[in-house]
Design an enzyme around this catalytic site. Structure first.
Site, PDB file in Angstrom:
ATOM      1  N   TYR A 134       0.891  -1.300   0.082  1.00  0.00           N
ATOM      2  CA  TYR A 134       0.040   0.058   0.029  1.00  0.00           C
ATOM      3  C   TYR A 134       0.935   1.198   0.065  1.00  0.00           C
ATOM      4  CZ  TYR A 134      -3.850  -2.995   1.407  1.00  0.00           C
ATOM      5  OH  TYR A 134      -4.780  -4.056   1.421  1.00  0.00           O
ATOM      6  N   LYS A 189     -23.174   7.466  -0.514  1.00  0.00           N
ATOM      7  CA  LYS A 189     -22.789   8.472  -1.176  1.00  0.00           C
ATOM      8  C   LYS A 189     -22.979   8.472  -2.771  1.00  0.00           C
ATOM      9  CE  LYS A 189     -17.760   7.335  -1.283  1.00  0.00           C
ATOM     10  NZ  LYS A 189     -16.468   7.781  -0.891  1.00  0.00           N
TER      11      LYS A 189
END
Length: 307
Positions: free
Chosen positions: A51, A211
């Site tokens: 990551y 959202k």
């Protein structure tokens, strides 16, 4: 906050997925997200060496600082750190030993609470990998070990190969209302074997937060336009989201509360490790706890998710 078991670890049922660190947010924003998580009672932080090409671990370690002993860190190894440079990867014992030292350095810690093989390595016998991981457990550098993206046959093979050494105590695979494949066979297998399950992409990259709405533009700075966004934010999926929102509202809850309740209703799920790039997202995730679904509600939600 309620905790559940991953081996010997007591993890908060809401964890923090750290895949945004070093990629979508910088060190300062990471600090704010980590602070919000700690204040909300989150004690489980899940990252990986790849990551942000290592920066997620670095930023997390820096943000935790002296509070390291208050929390549990899970990280992963095995995927190639830099494909262009062909830097490492796999699960050969020599690489495992090197990868853990690199992660410990980046995290600024002397131990990793849950060390996970990020993906199966077809070129390396699992017994060899487990042997190296057992060495790390015996040395105190790793407390528990887990795997990710493993199939049922691979999980069984690993359990058989572990012998008297360290065994995988958890499996981390994709699971959400839009990816229900583990529900039929994998989750019953894990429950029978006493293994914990960690769903990744539990909120379907934000689709299950509400959202993204039918007929509305995606919020500024959202992930809808990135790689997997267009595959998820489809007309069909948005229609399902609207039905899930209606279902949640009919029970005086939000779609986020519905999503967390549905995931945690599956017995092997130990923690919902939702990602966050803003403190308010962490607070919303923790605030979504508290709805215990009935069998009828589970059936209702499942039927909606089938589309």
């Amino acid at each position: 906050m309620e905790t559940r078991k991953i081996g010997s670890l007591d993890v908060s049922v809401v964890g923090l997925g750290c895949n945004n660190f070093g990629w979508r947010i910088d060190a300062k924003a990471t600090q704010e997200v980590v602070n919000a998580a700690l204040e909300a009672g989150v004690n489980f932080f899940d990252t990986a060496d790849i990551y942000g090409k290592g920066e997620s671990e670095e930023f997390l370690g820096r943000a935790l600082g002296s509070r390291r002993n208050e929390i549990l860190i899970a990280t992963k190894f095995g995927m190639e750190m830099d494909k262009k440079k062909h830097e490492g990867g796999g699960a050969k014992p020599d690489y495992v030993r090197r990868a853990v030292e690199d992660s410990l350095r980046r995290l600024g810690t002397d131990r990793i609470d849950l060390y996970q093989l990020h993906t199966p390595d077809e070129e390396t016998p699992i017994a060899e990998t487990l042997g190296a991981l057992d060495e790390l457990v015996r040395a105190g550098k790793v407390r528990e070990i887990g795997c990710s993206n493993f199939s049922i046959p691979q999980i069984r093979e690993a359990e058989s190969a572990a012998g008297s050494g360290a065994h995988f105590v958890s499996v981390q695979n994709e699971f959400s209302l839009f990816q229900r494949e583990p529900e039929e066979e994998l989750l019953p297998e894990l429950e029978h074997a006493g293994l914990a399950f960690l769903p990744y992409f539990p909120l379907a990259s934000g689709l299950l937060t509400g959202k993204y709405r039918k007929g509305q533009k995606a919020p500024e700075g959202s992930r809808a336009k990135e790689g997997f966004g267009p595959k998820l934010v489809t007309r069909k999926n948005l229609a399902i989201v609207e039905e899930l929102i209606e279902c949640a509202q009919s029970h005086n809850h939000t779609i986020l509360e519905l999503t967390f309740a549905w995931l945690l209703a599956h017995q092997p799920v130990a923690s919902v490790i939702a990602g966050a790039s803003k403190p308010e997202q962490v607070k919303a995730n923790v605030g979504a706890l508290g709805w215990m679904l009935t069998d009828e509600q589970m059936a209702e939600i499942g039927k909606i998710a089938e589309g």
